[in-house]
Scaffold this motif. Sequence first.
Motif, mmCIF file in Angstrom:
data_model
loop_
_atom_site.group_PDB
_atom_site.id
_atom_site.type_symbol
_atom_site.label_atom_id
_atom_site.label_comp_id
_atom_site.label_asym_id
_atom_site.label_seq_id
_atom_site.Cartn_x
_atom_site.Cartn_y
_atom_site.Cartn_z
ATOM 1 N N ARG A 1 14.460 -17.356 -18.793
ATOM 2 C CA ARG A 1 13.614 -17.992 -17.786
ATOM 3 C C ARG A 1 14.424 -19.074 -17.097
ATOM 4 O O ARG A 1 14.998 -19.924 -17.744
ATOM 5 N N VAL A 2 14.438 -19.036 -15.807
ATOM 6 C CA VAL A 2 15.206 -20.007 -15.033
ATOM 7 C C VAL A 2 14.215 -20.939 -14.364
ATOM 8 O O VAL A 2 13.259 -20.486 -13.747
ATOM 9 N N HIS A 3 14.421 -22.216 -14.475
ATOM 10 C CA HIS A 3 13.575 -23.148 -13.734
ATOM 11 C C HIS A 3 14.385 -23.752 -12.611
ATOM 12 O O HIS A 3 15.232 -24.582 -12.831
ATOM 13 N N ASP A 4 14.127 -23.298 -11.379
ATOM 14 C CA ASP A 4 14.755 -23.917 -10.212
ATOM 15 C C ASP A 4 13.750 -24.924 -9.705
ATOM 16 O O ASP A 4 13.184 -24.763 -8.633
ATOM 17 N N PRO A 43 8.652 -1.629 -17.060
ATOM 18 C CA PRO A 43 8.016 -2.925 -17.322
ATOM 19 C C PRO A 43 7.350 -3.507 -16.068
ATOM 20 O O PRO A 43 6.324 -4.177 -16.166
ATOM 21 N N CYS A 44 7.938 -3.240 -14.892
ATOM 22 C CA CYS A 44 7.344 -3.715 -13.632
ATOM 23 C C CYS A 44 5.976 -3.082 -13.443
ATOM 24 O O CYS A 44 4.990 -3.765 -13.155
ATOM 25 N N GLU A 45 5.944 -1.771 -13.597
ATOM 26 C CA GLU A 45 4.699 -1.021 -13.410
ATOM 27 C C GLU A 45 3.625 -1.494 -14.371
ATOM 28 O O GLU A 45 2.462 -1.617 -14.006
ATOM 29 N N PHE A 101 15.287 -16.255 -2.212
ATOM 30 C CA PHE A 101 14.870 -16.577 -3.577
ATOM 31 C C PHE A 101 16.062 -16.754 -4.517
ATOM 32 O O PHE A 101 15.914 -16.711 -5.728
ATOM 33 N N GLY A 102 17.243 -16.915 -3.948
ATOM 34 C CA GLY A 102 18.422 -17.167 -4.763
ATOM 35 C C GLY A 102 18.953 -15.919 -5.446
ATOM 36 O O GLY A 102 19.652 -16.001 -6.449
ATOM 37 N N GLY A 103 18.631 -14.753 -4.892
ATOM 38 C CA GLY A 103 19.129 -13.496 -5.456
ATOM 39 C C GLY A 103 18.242 -12.999 -6.584
ATOM 40 O O GLY A 103 17.526 -13.781 -7.213
ATOM 41 N N VAL A 104 18.273 -11.691 -6.792
ATOM 42 C CA VAL A 104 17.505 -11.067 -7.869
ATOM 43 C C VAL A 104 18.490 -10.238 -8.681
ATOM 44 O O VAL A 104 19.052 -9.269 -8.184
ATOM 45 N N LEU A 105 18.703 -10.652 -9.937
ATOM 46 C CA LEU A 105 19.752 -10.031 -10.743
ATOM 47 C C LEU A 105 19.219 -9.051 -11.775
ATOM 48 O O LEU A 105 19.966 -8.554 -12.600
ATOM 49 N N GLY A 106 17.930 -8.788 -11.750
ATOM 50 C CA GLY A 106 17.356 -7.838 -12.693
ATOM 51 C C GLY A 106 15.882 -7.693 -12.397
ATOM 52 O O GLY A 106 15.309 -8.534 -11.715
ATOM 53 N N LEU A 107 15.293 -6.631 -12.869
ATOM 54 C CA LEU A 107 13.864 -6.406 -12.666
ATOM 55 C C LEU A 107 13.179 -6.272 -14.014
ATOM 56 O O LEU A 107 13.798 -5.789 -14.952
ATOM 57 N N HIS A 123 11.456 -16.159 -13.174
ATOM 58 C CA HIS A 123 11.653 -15.386 -14.404
ATOM 59 C C HIS A 123 12.394 -14.109 -14.048
ATOM 60 O O HIS A 123 12.061 -13.471 -13.051
ATOM 61 N N VAL A 124 13.355 -13.735 -14.856
ATOM 62 C CA VAL A 124 14.041 -12.463 -14.655
ATOM 63 C C VAL A 124 13.967 -11.678 -15.949
ATOM 64 O O VAL A 124 14.223 -12.211 -17.025
ATOM 65 N N GLY A 125 13.596 -10.413 -15.829
ATOM 66 C CA GLY A 125 13.422 -9.574 -17.012
ATOM 67 C C GLY A 125 11.979 -9.658 -17.485
ATOM 68 O O GLY A 125 11.237 -10.542 -17.058
ATOM 69 N N ALA A 126 11.591 -8.727 -18.323
ATOM 70 C CA ALA A 126 10.207 -8.693 -18.809
ATOM 71 C C ALA A 126 9.870 -10.051 -19.396
ATOM 72 O O ALA A 126 10.592 -10.574 -20.227
ATOM 73 N N SER A 127 8.788 -10.627 -18.914
ATOM 74 C CA SER A 127 8.499 -12.024 -19.225
ATOM 75 C C SER A 127 7.299 -12.180 -20.123
ATOM 76 O O SER A 127 6.529 -11.259 -20.304
ATOM 77 N N ASP A 128 7.163 -13.390 -20.603
ATOM 78 C CA ASP A 128 5.985 -13.773 -21.351
ATOM 79 C C ASP A 128 4.875 -14.006 -20.332
ATOM 80 O O ASP A 128 4.871 -15.003 -19.618
ATOM 81 N N ILE A 129 3.961 -13.052 -20.239
ATOM 82 C CA ILE A 129 2.894 -13.087 -19.251
ATOM 83 C C ILE A 129 2.026 -14.341 -19.427
ATOM 84 O O ILE A 129 1.583 -14.939 -18.456
ATOM 85 N N THR A 130 1.815 -14.756 -20.671
ATOM 86 C CA THR A 130 1.006 -15.944 -20.935
ATOM 87 C C THR A 130 1.648 -17.189 -20.337
ATOM 88 O O THR A 130 0.971 -18.030 -19.742
ATOM 89 N N ALA A 131 2.964 -17.303 -20.471
ATOM 90 C CA ALA A 131 3.693 -18.445 -19.909
ATOM 91 C C ALA A 131 3.595 -18.418 -18.383
ATOM 92 O O ALA A 131 3.379 -19.453 -17.744
ATOM 93 N N LEU A 132 3.737 -17.238 -17.809
ATOM 94 C CA LEU A 132 3.645 -17.081 -16.360
ATOM 95 C C LEU A 132 2.250 -17.496 -15.878
ATOM 96 O O LEU A 132 2.112 -18.221 -14.891
#
Length: 145
Positions: A1-4, A43-45, A101-107, A123-132
């Motif tokens: 998780r990146v915090h910009d 994971p996106c779907e 958005f500073g580039g997207v390096l993964g889905l 967030h990049v990569g399958a994330s913690d939905i609760t945190a989101l």
Amino acid sequence: RVHDSNLPVAHFSLIDVNGQPIDSAQLRGKVVLVDFWAMWCAPCEAEIPQFVEWQNQYGAQGLQVIGLSMDDAAPPVKAYVQERKIPYPIAMADDKTIAAFGGVLGLPAYVVIDRQGRMVAKHVGASDITALQREIEQALKTSGS
């Protein structure tokens, strides 16, 4: 998780798969969840129904979900959106928007933008939905002054 944290998002403007404009200037005052996804990304779907639910649940409080597809062609994406009755705008991501958005390096990749147009989480990569969800709720609590 990146915090910009609190990085202003560069202006972006796209036409969604239904021919409607999406312009970051018109999103000011809303909390925006930008979902970079693709039809080939399982994971996106899997997360789209959750985002549909949030759009319905938080829309009145000022949430706007936007899907940006990284697929190659719009027609299959348009069919996908119609089949699944996705209620929020989905557009094809272009290089300029990805750069905003500073580039997207993964889905999948998600960006939360606050009411002032600042990127508060990425967030990049399958994330913690609760945190989101917590980040979205936190951003919704903040007034748009």
